[in-house]
Scaffold this motif. Structure first.
Motif, short mmCIF file in Angstrom:
data_model
loop_
_atom_site.label_atom_id
_atom_site.label_comp_id
_atom_site.label_asym_id
_atom_site.label_seq_id
_atom_site.Cartn_x
_atom_site.Cartn_y
_atom_site.Cartn_z
N ARG A 64 0.81 -1.22 0.00
CA ARG A 64 0.00 0.00 0.00
C ARG A 64 0.85 1.28 0.00
O ARG A 64 0.63 2.18 -0.80
N TRP A 65 1.78 1.36 0.93
CA TRP A 65 2.46 2.65 1.19
C TRP A 65 3.86 2.75 0.61
O TRP A 65 4.33 3.87 0.36
N GLN A 99 14.20 8.60 3.16
CA GLN A 99 13.89 10.03 3.00
C GLN A 99 12.38 10.28 3.00
O GLN A 99 11.92 11.31 3.50
N ALA A 100 11.61 9.33 2.44
CA ALA A 100 10.16 9.50 2.41
C ALA A 100 9.57 9.54 3.83
O ALA A 100 8.50 10.12 4.05
N SER A 101 10.29 8.94 4.79
CA SER A 101 9.77 8.90 6.16
C SER A 101 9.75 10.29 6.80
O SER A 101 9.04 10.50 7.77
N GLY A 102 10.56 11.20 6.27
CA GLY A 102 10.61 12.52 6.89
C GLY A 102 11.27 12.51 8.25
O GLY A 102 10.99 13.34 9.10
N VAL A 103 12.17 11.54 8.45
CA VAL A 103 12.91 11.48 9.71
C VAL A 103 14.14 12.38 9.59
O VAL A 103 14.88 12.30 8.62
N LEU A 298 3.70 -0.07 15.40
CA LEU A 298 3.05 0.73 14.35
C LEU A 298 3.13 0.00 13.01
O LEU A 298 2.15 -0.11 12.28
N THR A 299 4.33 -0.49 12.70
CA THR A 299 4.58 -1.14 11.42
C THR A 299 3.90 -2.51 11.35
O THR A 299 3.33 -2.86 10.32
N HIS A 300 3.99 -3.25 12.43
CA HIS A 300 3.55 -4.65 12.37
C HIS A 300 2.02 -4.78 12.50
O HIS A 300 1.46 -5.73 11.99
N ALA A 338 6.70 5.80 10.16
CA ALA A 338 6.35 7.22 10.08
C ALA A 338 4.92 7.41 9.55
O ALA A 338 4.16 8.23 10.06
N VAL A 339 4.55 6.62 8.53
CA VAL A 339 3.20 6.73 7.96
C VAL A 339 2.15 6.44 9.03
O VAL A 339 1.20 7.21 9.23
#
Ligand code: ZN
Length: 381
Positions: A64-65, A99-103, A298-300, A338-339
């Motif tokens: 999805r992401w 980089q997409a994570s915005g961390v 969050l991820t799992h 992050a999402v």
């Protein structure tokens, strides 16, 4: 990505750069499907014949992401996703996803360092972010056990090495939950008992440390270092891999130790916590030095993570909640952490604003604290 009716101030705060206060290196090499699947989830075993780890909340979340970050449509088939990953190469995939994570800052647990994982500095370079180190206590102990000749050497070298490693780090981390469980005796062990246990340890130093006396000695030595250098100590709690006895990973089981640390003022950071995140929120609410995150949960749990964040927010003081992705091996974990942090917080904060419980300014402030402000304060970044 965020709901359209979210107040602008809250949206801006949620999309602001994050501090990922607990993560690991991601793989630098191109992964086969079998290798990739082993890194989906915490089982570290192949899916049963005829099935795939893509059929999990995390597997669906990757399609999805992460697919759009690799220029694919959401929900593409696993083979298409992995084909594109191969085509771009691991370096480019890691750069895009990190980089997409915005961390903006990674705090990397270097205890699992291996040649095929990016180092802390490389995580920073690939992600266009700052990077700092978190020292894993049990890994330092293993190095000392491998080299010490006698028990007194072991004790002295352990203290010296922790001081040296801590000088280059922003925090320490304990995985005592994995080794003897969190229901350990919270007192500092006597010198005599440590020497006797160290002698036993040095007769077979390659074995993984599970002796509760030496684990407590390690922890209390780390407490001395943390107090001198004003460093937080992270603890693995709750969700982990199959090495863990989950029934002994409830952070409430270490209440005695938390209480013992209170006068010292050392921040205790409870990592992951799920499914004990409510206990963790309680501990953070009653002890001034306790902090929590839900990390890799969050991820799992992916689509289910919004409910878990909501449960954490039932009680956790807003200045006690942190964000981490706990990515390991796959840069997908960082992006997804992050999402789902942003989505979950958007839902929870948006509902509070909509019902009139909070102002939009309050919600924006909480989003900022949890996303980066609390970590900057606790780790003194
Ligand atoms: Zn971790």
């Amino acid at each position: 990505m965020l709901p359209v009716d979210l107040p602008d101030a809250v949206r801006d705060a949620l999309l602001a750069p994050l501090v990922d206060h607990h993560c690991h290196g991601v793989r630098r090499d191109d992964l086969s499907r079998a290798q990739f699947e082993l890194l989906i989830g915490e089982s570290r075993t192949p899916a049963p014949p005829g099935t795939t780890h893509f059929d999990t909340p995390l597997g669906a979340a990757i399609r999805r992401w992460c697919a759009p970050v690799l220029d694919l449509e959401p929900h593409v088939a696993p083979a298409v996703y992995l084909g594109r990953r191969q085509e771009l190469g691991a370096g480019e995939v890691n750069r895009r996803l990190l980089q997409a994570s915005g961390v903006v800052a990674f705090l990397v647990d270097t205890g699992l360092e291996a040649p095929d994982l990016l180092s802390a500095a490389e995580m920073g370079r690939h992600g266009g972010a700052a990077a700092d180190e978190i020292v894993r206590l049990e890994q330092v102990e293993q190095d000392i056990a491998d080299s010490a000749a006698v028990a007194v050497d072991y004790m002295d070298s352990l203290g010296e090495e922790l001081v040296a490693r801590a000088a280059r780090a922003v925090g320490l981390k304990s995985i005592i939950a994995y080794r003897c469980g969190l229901d350990f005796d919270p007192s500092r062990p006597s010198r005599g008992s440590v020497i006797a246990a160290a002698n036993r340890r040095l007769s077979d130093p390659r074995e993984r440390l599970v002796d509760p006396i030496l684990l407590r000695h390690l922890l209390w030595t780390a407490v001395d270092v943390a107090r001198d250098r004003a460093l937080p100590i992270q603890f693995h709690t709750g969700y982990g891999d199959a090495d863990l006895d989950m029934s002994r990973a409830d952070p409430a089981q270490m209440t005695g130790f938390i209480r013992a640390l209170q006068p010292l003022g050392i921040p205790v950071v409870l990592l992951h916590c799920y499914p004990f995140h409510r206990q963790a929120a309680y501990l953070a609410s009653v002890f001034p030095h306790v902090y929590v995150d839900v990390g890799l949960t969050l991820t799992h749990t992916a689509a289910g993570s919004a409910r878990i964040l909501d449960e954490l927010l039932e009680l956790v003081p807003f200045h006690k909640q942190l964000f981490s992705s706990d990515c390991y091996g796959l840069a997908e974990g960082c992006h997804l952490g992050a999402v789902y942090f942003r989505l979950g917080m958007a839902g929870a904060l948006g509902r509070r604003v909509e019902s009139g419980e909070w102002s939009a300014a309050d919600a924006a402030r909480v989003a900022h604290m949890a996303g980066s402000g609390n970590a900057r304060r606790v780790y003194r970044l």
